[in-house]
Design a protein around this motif. Structure first.
Motif, PDB file in Angstrom:
ATOM      1  N   GLY A   1       0.845  -1.189   0.000  1.00 18.69           N
ATOM      2  CA  GLY A   1       0.000   0.000   0.000  1.00 18.69           C
ATOM      3  C   GLY A   1       0.876   1.233   0.000  1.00 18.69           C
ATOM      4  O   GLY A   1       2.107   1.135   0.091  1.00 18.69           O
ATOM      5  N   GLY A   2       0.258   2.386  -0.125  1.00 16.51           N
ATOM      6  CA  GLY A   2       1.008   3.634  -0.120  1.00 16.51           C
ATOM      7  C   GLY A   2       1.452   4.002   1.289  1.00 16.51           C
ATOM      8  O   GLY A   2       1.150   3.309   2.258  1.00 16.51           O
ATOM      9  N   VAL A   3       2.161   5.122   1.379  1.00 15.86           N
ATOM     10  CA  VAL A   3       2.600   5.645   2.675  1.00 15.86           C
ATOM     11  C   VAL A   3       1.364   5.959   3.527  1.00 15.86           C
ATOM     12  O   VAL A   3       0.402   6.532   3.025  1.00 15.86           O
ATOM     13  N   ARG A   4       1.374   5.557   4.777  1.00 20.14           N
ATOM     14  CA  ARG A   4       0.254   5.811   5.710  1.00 20.14           C
ATOM     15  C   ARG A   4      -1.090   5.300   5.188  1.00 20.14           C
ATOM     16  O   ARG A   4      -2.113   5.960   5.321  1.00 20.14           O
ATOM     17  N   SER A   5      -1.049   4.147   4.533  1.00 25.17           N
ATOM     18  CA  SER A   5      -2.296   3.574   4.023  1.00 25.17           C
ATOM     19  C   SER A   5      -2.940   2.653   5.048  1.00 25.17           C
ATOM     20  O   SER A   5      -4.066   2.198   4.862  1.00 25.17           O
ATOM     21  N   GLY A   6      -2.206   2.371   6.125  1.00 24.80           N
ATOM     22  CA  GLY A   6      -2.727   1.458   7.142  1.00 24.80           C
ATOM     23  C   GLY A   6      -2.288   0.023   6.927  1.00 24.80           C
ATOM     24  O   GLY A   6      -2.851  -0.898   7.497  1.00 24.80           O
ATOM     25  N   LYS A   7      -1.230  -0.162   6.084  1.00 17.79           N
ATOM     26  CA  LYS A   7      -0.805  -1.531   5.769  1.00 17.79           C
ATOM     27  C   LYS A   7      -0.183  -2.242   6.969  1.00 17.79           C
ATOM     28  O   LYS A   7      -0.462  -3.421   7.191  1.00 17.79           O
ATOM     29  N   SER A   8       0.622  -1.528   7.764  1.00 17.97           N
ATOM     30  CA  SER A   8       1.258  -2.160   8.928  1.00 17.97           C
ATOM     31  C   SER A   8       0.217  -2.556   9.960  1.00 17.97           C
ATOM     32  O   SER A   8       0.274  -3.640  10.543  1.00 17.97           O
ATOM     33  N   SER A   9      -0.719  -1.672  10.170  1.00 12.65           N
ATOM     34  CA  SER A   9      -1.751  -1.930  11.156  1.00 12.65           C
ATOM     35  C   SER A   9      -2.612  -3.126  10.741  1.00 12.65           C
ATOM     36  O   SER A   9      -2.926  -3.998  11.557  1.00 12.65           O
ATOM     37  N   PHE A  10      -2.936  -3.203   9.445  1.00 14.02           N
ATOM     38  CA  PHE A  10      -3.693  -4.358   8.942  1.00 14.02           C
ATOM     39  C   PHE A  10      -2.876  -5.641   9.102  1.00 14.02           C
ATOM     40  O   PHE A  10      -3.400  -6.674   9.535  1.00 14.02           O
ATOM     41  N   ALA A  11      -1.579  -5.556   8.785  1.00 10.22           N
ATOM     42  CA  ALA A  11      -0.710  -6.738   8.868  1.00 10.22           C
ATOM     43  C   ALA A  11      -0.629  -7.245  10.318  1.00 10.22           C
ATOM     44  O   ALA A  11      -0.695  -8.446  10.567  1.00 10.22           O
ATOM     45  N   GLU A  12      -0.520  -6.309  11.272  1.00  3.72           N
ATOM     46  CA  GLU A  12      -0.443  -6.710  12.685  1.00  3.72           C
ATOM     47  C   GLU A  12      -1.744  -7.360  13.138  1.00  3.72           C
ATOM     48  O   GLU A  12      -1.741  -8.374  13.833  1.00  3.72           O
ATOM     49  N   LYS A  13      -2.865  -6.768  12.706  1.00  3.75           N
ATOM     50  CA  LYS A  13      -4.170  -7.343  13.072  1.00  3.75           C
ATOM     51  C   LYS A  13      -4.323  -8.749  12.507  1.00  3.75           C
ATOM     52  O   LYS A  13      -4.817  -9.651  13.176  1.00  3.75           O
ATOM     53  N   LEU A  14      -3.891  -8.915  11.255  1.00  2.00           N
ATOM     54  CA  LEU A  14      -3.983 -10.229  10.614  1.00  2.00           C
ATOM     55  C   LEU A  14      -3.111 -11.244  11.356  1.00  2.00           C
ATOM     56  O   LEU A  14      -3.542 -12.378  11.605  1.00  2.00           O
ATOM     57  N   ALA A  15      -1.903 -10.808  11.765  1.00  2.00           N
ATOM     58  CA  ALA A  15      -0.996 -11.702  12.500  1.00  2.00           C
ATOM     59  C   ALA A  15      -1.628 -12.126  13.823  1.00  2.00           C
ATOM     60  O   ALA A  15      -1.620 -13.307  14.175  1.00  2.00           O
ATOM     61  N   VAL A  16      -2.189 -11.153  14.546  1.00  2.00           N
ATOM     62  CA  VAL A  16      -2.815 -11.447  15.843  1.00  2.00           C
ATOM     63  C   VAL A  16      -3.993 -12.415  15.651  1.00  2.00           C
ATOM     64  O   VAL A  16      -4.148 -13.387  16.394  1.00  2.00           O
ATOM     65  N   TYR A  17      -4.781 -12.173  14.600  1.00  2.00           N
ATOM     66  CA  TYR A  17      -5.919 -13.040  14.297  1.00  2.00           C
ATOM     67  C   TYR A  17      -5.470 -14.469  14.029  1.00  2.00           C
ATOM     68  O   TYR A  17      -6.029 -15.432  14.556  1.00  2.00           O
ATOM     69  N   LEU A  18      -4.401 -14.603  13.214  1.00  2.00           N
ATOM     70  CA  LEU A  18      -3.910 -15.944  12.875  1.00  2.00           C
ATOM     71  C   LEU A  18      -3.301 -16.635  14.096  1.00  2.00           C
ATOM     72  O   LEU A  18      -3.481 -17.840  14.292  1.00  2.00           O
ATOM     73  N   ALA A  19      -2.622 -15.846  14.945  1.00  2.00           N
ATOM     74  CA  ALA A  19      -2.014 -16.413  16.155  1.00  2.00           C
ATOM     75  C   ALA A  19      -3.099 -16.893  17.122  1.00  2.00           C
ATOM     76  O   ALA A  19      -2.989 -17.961  17.716  1.00  2.00           O
ATOM     77  N   ALA A  20      -4.150 -16.099  17.241  1.00  2.00           N
ATOM     78  CA  ALA A  20      -5.254 -16.464  18.137  1.00  2.00           C
ATOM     79  C   ALA A  20      -5.936 -17.736  17.638  1.00  2.00           C
ATOM     80  O   ALA A  20      -6.318 -18.608  18.410  1.00  2.00           O
ATOM     81  N   LYS A  21      -6.051 -17.837  16.323  1.00  2.00           N
ATOM     82  CA  LYS A  21      -6.744 -18.973  15.722  1.00  2.00           C
ATOM     83  C   LYS A  21      -5.928 -20.262  15.822  1.00  2.00           C
ATOM     84  O   LYS A  21      -6.479 -21.338  16.023  1.00  2.00           O
ATOM     85  N   THR A  22      -4.608 -20.123  15.681  1.00  2.00           N
ATOM     86  CA  THR A  22      -3.763 -21.321  15.620  1.00  2.00           C
ATOM     87  C   THR A  22      -3.032 -21.595  16.925  1.00  2.00           C
ATOM     88  O   THR A  22      -2.438 -22.663  17.088  1.00  2.00           O
ATOM     89  N   GLY A  23      -2.999 -20.619  17.836  1.00  2.00           N
ATOM     90  CA  GLY A  23      -2.231 -20.778  19.062  1.00  2.00           C
ATOM     91  C   GLY A  23      -0.741 -20.596  18.828  1.00  2.00           C
ATOM     92  O   GLY A  23       0.079 -20.927  19.676  1.00  2.00           O
ATOM     93  N   GLY A  24      -0.373 -20.057  17.664  1.00  2.00           N
ATOM     94  CA  GLY A  24       1.039 -19.870  17.323  1.00  2.00           C
ATOM     95  C   GLY A  24       1.648 -18.650  18.001  1.00  2.00           C
ATOM     96  O   GLY A  24       0.941 -17.752  18.452  1.00  2.00           O
ATOM     97  N   GLN A  25       2.972 -18.624  18.032  1.00  2.00           N
ATOM     98  CA  GLN A  25       3.722 -17.510  18.645  1.00  2.00           C
ATOM     99  C   GLN A  25       3.816 -16.343  17.652  1.00  2.00           C
ATOM    100  O   GLN A  25       4.292 -16.524  16.526  1.00  2.00           O
ATOM    101  N   LEU A  26       3.404 -15.153  18.080  1.00  2.00           N
ATOM    102  CA  LEU A  26       3.556 -13.949  17.256  1.00  2.00           C
ATOM    103  C   LEU A  26       5.037 -13.592  17.215  1.00  2.00           C
ATOM    104  O   LEU A  26       5.664 -13.440  18.256  1.00  2.00           O
ATOM    105  N   THR A  27       5.576 -13.469  16.026  1.00  2.00           N
ATOM    106  CA  THR A  27       7.005 -13.204  15.886  1.00  2.00           C
ATOM    107  C   THR A  27       7.213 -12.027  14.956  1.00  2.00           C
ATOM    108  O   THR A  27       6.709 -12.014  13.836  1.00  2.00           O
ATOM    109  N   TYR A  28       7.940 -11.024  15.442  1.00  2.00           N
ATOM    110  CA  TYR A  28       8.207  -9.844  14.635  1.00  2.00           C
ATOM    111  C   TYR A  28       9.638  -9.901  14.138  1.00  2.00           C
ATOM    112  O   TYR A  28      10.584  -9.924  14.933  1.00  2.00           O
TER     113      TYR A  28
END
Lengths: 191, 147
Positions: free
Chosen positions: A12-39
């Motif tokens: 996405g463009g600068v300040r499009s909210g891509k990082s925030s979406f990516a973090e939300k998606l990671a948290v969602y997948l971690a919650a669903k799978t019980g996996g460790q969030l890794t940055y």
């Protein structure tokens, strides 16, 4: 269990909210799978502004419901693969920072061999991490929509980044373009 | 006319090669120095691909003012439309979208960017089909099948 993508590409463009979406998606997948969030942190704290930005990102991730593990690797990300475990949900934000580190950290001239080596290092590294992790989420920038001619450095950088993005989208089972905070699903493959 | 656009290095050329039978086509590229083909009547191929529209527009802006460029461009479009309507002719035009960056510092680059934007609008209005290519993935934004 519902489908969990193994490789997600987000741009996405600068300040499009891509990082925030990516973090939300990671948290969602971690919650669903019980996996460790890794940055997978690629930013180098080169000056005060960068230090502050890194600190802010760290605090943001601390304040979330699920804890994040941070792996610092500014180049040659394939080397970080051994620190990744089968259930990890890995977030790499962003590809342009990684590419800058690979291109500018050494005093190498940008000849064809060096550029090829950088491209391979990034693609191979991504494949290695993907094969170890439960899911790998990649974030990158849309910077290829302005004149790139007239400056060799910018042209070379643009062509390399474009090639990388094309390969990532080809490998990805989900690809998103973020416009003003709204994710547009551009590709989805259900395995 | 089928207009293919998208950012630089997004795989527009590969997409055309993968989706059309270009074996017997005539591929004219501005990137390879081919001049703007105002007339296509001398070409025998049934499929013509014109690549690098923005470079031809740049050439026009070096010779003419913005309004004149647009008149010349629309004259080309009219010629090309007429060519395509005869026999089994098909015309594919590829242009790189360079209109989403910061305002260029140099006046000539601002004019180039403006005229390219207008030229793309004029082309898209006349085209039967328009596809935007994003890292190898196409999105048909005009002339797709209505399901």
């Amino acid at each position: 269990m519902a489908h969990v993508p193994s490789l997600v590409f987000i741009t996405g463009g600068v300040r499009s909210g891509k990082s925030s979406f990516a973090e939300k998606l990671a948290v969602y997948l971690a919650a669903k799978t019980g996996g460790q969030l890794t940055y997978l942190a690629t930013g180098v704290p080169s000056d005060e502004e960068m230090k502050e930005r890194i600190l802010k990102h760290k605090q943001d991730r601390k304040s979330g419901e699920l804890p994040w593990k941070t792996i610092e690797k500014s180049a040659q990300i394939g080397d970080a693969a051994r620190q990744i475990h089968q259930q990890d949900i890995v977030l790499l934000d962003c590809i342009t920072t990684l590419l800058n580190n690979e291109l500018f950290s050494s005093k190498q001239t940008w000849d064809a061999a060096f550029l090829q080596q950088v491209e391979e290092s990034i693609i191979t590294g991504i494949k290695q991490i993907k094969s170890r992790a439960k899911a790998l989420i990649l974030v990158s920038n849309e910077v290829l929509y302005e004149p790139l001619t007239g400056n060799n450095l910018v042209y070379t950088y643009g062509s390399l980044l474009g090639r990388l993005h094309q390969q990532m989208v080809r490998e990805a089972d989900q690809a998103y373009l973020i416009e003003a905070g709204i994710p547009i699903l551009m590709k989805e493959v259900r395995g | 006319m089928h207009f293919i656009t998208g950012g630089a290095f997004n795989g527009k050329r590969s997409w055309v090669k993968n989706n059309f039978n270009i074996m017997n086509s005539n591929w004219l590229s501005a990137y390879e120095g081919h001049p703007l083909p105002v007339e296509l009547d001398d070409i025998t191929a049934d499929l013509i691909v014109l690549e690098g529209i923005e470079i031809w527009i740049k050439g026009l802006t070096e010779e003419h003012d913005a309004a004149q460029c647009r008149v010349i461009w629309n004259r080309c479009l009219t010629h090309w439309e007429r060519w395509e309507k005869t026999k089994n002719h098909q015309l594919i035009l590829i242009g790189t979208d360079m209109t989403k960056g910061i305002v260029p510092i140099e006046k000539e680059n601002r004019i180039w960017r403006d005229v390219t934007g207008w030229a793309f609008q004029d082309l898209a209005a006349k085209a039967d089909k328009v596809d935007v290519i994003w890292y190898g993935i196409n999105q048909t934004i005009k002339g797709g099948m209505i399901v």
